[in-house]
Write a protein that holds these residues in place. Structure first.
Motif, PDB file in Angstrom:
ATOM      1  N   LYS A   2      -7.144  10.097  -9.526  1.00 20.89           N
ATOM      2  CA  LYS A   2      -5.686   9.462  -9.409  1.00 20.89           C
ATOM      3  C   LYS A   2      -5.534   8.718 -10.784  1.00 20.89           C
ATOM      4  O   LYS A   2      -4.461   8.185 -10.728  1.00 20.89           O
ATOM      5  N   ASP A  39     -14.829   5.546 -12.015  1.00 23.94           N
ATOM      6  CA  ASP A  39     -13.663   5.428 -11.335  1.00 23.94           C
ATOM      7  C   ASP A  39     -13.027   4.040 -11.824  1.00 23.94           C
ATOM      8  O   ASP A  39     -11.776   4.019 -12.081  1.00 23.94           O
ATOM      9  N   LEU A  42     -12.617   4.651   0.790  1.00 19.71           N
ATOM     10  CA  LEU A  42     -11.297   4.988   0.850  1.00 19.71           C
ATOM     11  C   LEU A  42     -10.872   5.379   2.336  1.00 19.71           C
ATOM     12  O   LEU A  42     -11.219   6.477   2.588  1.00 19.71           O
ATOM     13  N   GLU A  63      -5.273   4.521  -3.656  1.00 20.55           N
ATOM     14  CA  GLU A  63      -6.534   4.870  -3.386  1.00 20.55           C
ATOM     15  C   GLU A  63      -7.027   5.915  -4.163  1.00 20.55           C
ATOM     16  O   GLU A  63      -6.305   7.099  -4.274  1.00 20.55           O
ATOM     17  N   GLY A  64      -8.137   5.603  -4.788  1.00 20.92           N
ATOM     18  CA  GLY A  64      -8.581   6.734  -5.722  1.00 20.92           C
ATOM     19  C   GLY A  64      -9.212   6.240  -6.864  1.00 20.92           C
ATOM     20  O   GLY A  64      -8.984   5.262  -7.521  1.00 20.92           O
ATOM     21  N   ASP A  83       0.892  -1.153   0.019  1.00 21.17           N
ATOM     22  CA  ASP A  83      -0.275   0.065  -0.037  1.00 21.17           C
ATOM     23  C   ASP A  83       0.811   1.305  -0.018  1.00 21.17           C
ATOM     24  O   ASP A  83       1.724   1.406   0.840  1.00 21.17           O
ATOM     25  N   GLU A  92     -14.006  -1.208  -2.059  1.00 23.31           N
ATOM     26  CA  GLU A  92     -14.321  -1.403  -0.705  1.00 23.31           C
ATOM     27  C   GLU A  92     -15.556  -0.767  -0.155  1.00 23.31           C
ATOM     28  O   GLU A  92     -15.951   0.358  -0.629  1.00 23.31           O
ATOM     29  N   HIS A 129      -7.891   1.236  -5.715  1.00 23.68           N
ATOM     30  CA  HIS A 129      -8.621   0.713  -4.652  1.00 23.68           C
ATOM     31  C   HIS A 129      -9.709   1.977  -4.848  1.00 23.68           C
ATOM     32  O   HIS A 129      -9.392   3.222  -4.667  1.00 23.68           O
ATOM     33  N   ILE A 130     -11.013   1.561  -5.116  1.00 25.89           N
ATOM     34  CA  ILE A 130     -12.126   2.491  -5.157  1.00 25.89           C
ATOM     35  C   ILE A 130     -13.012   2.339  -4.188  1.00 25.89           C
ATOM     36  O   ILE A 130     -13.095   1.203  -3.351  1.00 25.89           O
ATOM     37  N   TYR A 160     -16.095   6.721   7.847  1.00 29.70           N
ATOM     38  CA  TYR A 160     -15.809   5.418   7.121  1.00 29.70           C
ATOM     39  C   TYR A 160     -17.362   5.733   6.209  1.00 29.70           C
ATOM     40  O   TYR A 160     -18.599   5.206   6.913  1.00 29.70           O
ATOM     41  N   GLN A 184      -7.997   6.321   3.668  1.00 28.84           N
ATOM     42  CA  GLN A 184      -7.260   7.461   3.819  1.00 28.84           C
ATOM     43  C   GLN A 184      -8.143   8.706   3.478  1.00 28.84           C
ATOM     44  O   GLN A 184      -7.429   9.968   3.979  1.00 28.84           O
TER      45      GLN A 184
END
Ligand code: KIV
Length: 259
Positions: free
Chosen positions: A115, A162, A136, A110-111, A79, A177, A132-133, A146, A138
């Motif tokens: 991104k 995305d 997120l 992430e993004g 990561d 996620e 990672h969508i 969350y 972060q």
């Protein structure tokens, strides 16, 4: 696994991804997992912090090296922590550092659409990227917690955009996620790369869980999507308490443990 076999698994075999932060657990996870993720979730379950945001690149490199030592033949994803891919140049400099200082096979970022140019810059410079969508971690502070995604038609459309943008930028797979299951299914069908879900229902191309959640070792909180396959915390506490009692009662060590 390789990038090619991971991509080919779509529609053929659900991918099994599990996190690990050290050689000890990586060795135990390796026989059953297709991909080992050195997630920045280690900042919470290993380092005891409240969220992932203060994880550093050096910390990720240290743990990725440990995981690669324990699981030498696994496909390992590292990561990229918060703040290490704020623009294309920073992202490439930091991802190269990961590739030069560890045996990681890929990094994770992430993004989504926002991104895509960064993912493209990395993939066109020889860095394999897992996207990672959705939810997120972060963005925990900026989004005020969350937040499960895909609750509205607008969110569904932007998640599809995305996924497509990250695929087009060259990512070989995408973690998704905290997305409503019916929406997650449509998103998985909208791209050709595997979508590995966490809290995204069963109709995706694989699943990822954080090992300390699935083994019941992390007690601070348990998200709805976690299934505990072991009551690890209770077992560990029971074992330590037995040891403590035997030490106090002078029942350990016995003859067989003594030189
Ligand atoms: O950091 C992590 O462990 C992750 C998983 C939640 C996918 O990104």
């Amino acid at each position: 696994m390789t990038i090619t076999s991971i991509k080919k698994s779509k529609g053929n075999k659900p991918l099994v991804m599990v996190t690990a932060y050290d050689a000890l657990f990586a060795r135990l996870i390796e026989p059953s997992a297709d991909i080992i993720l050195v997630g920045d979730s280690l900042n919470m379950s290993f380092a005891g912090k409240a969220d992932t945001l203060s994880a550093t690149l050096d910390q990720m490199i240290y743990h990725t090296n440990a995981v690669c030592m324990g699981a030498e033949s696994s496909f390992v994803v590292c990561d990229m922590p918060f703040g290490t891919y704020v623009n294309k140049d920073e992202a490439l400099k930091n991802a190269i550092k990961v590739f030069q200082e560890t045996n990681a096979d890929s990094v994770k970022i992430e993004g989504g659409v926002d991104k895509a140019d960064i993912v493209k810059h990395l993939t066109s410079n020889g860095i394999a990227v897992c996207g990672h969508i959705g939810l997120l971690p972060q963005a925990f502070r900026s989004e005020g917690g969350y937040k499960v995604k895909g609750k509205t038609q607008e969110e569904k459309s932007s998640l599809i955009e995305d996924a497509k943008a990250i695929e087009k930028a060259g990512a070989f797979c995408i973690v998704m996620e905290g997305v409503k299951a019916d929406i997650a299914k449509d998103i998985a069908q909208s791209v050709n790369v595997p979508i590995i879900g966490i809290g995204a229902g069963v109709d995706v191309d694989g699943q990822v869980l954080v090992f300390s959640d699935m083994l019941g070792l992390f007690e601070a909180f348990t998200p709805k999507f976690v299934k505990k396959y072991l009551d690890g915390a209770a077992l560990v506490k029971e074992a330590i308490a037995s040891y403590a009692k035997e030490v106090e009662d002078k029942n350990f060590p016995k003859e067989e443990h003594t030189y």
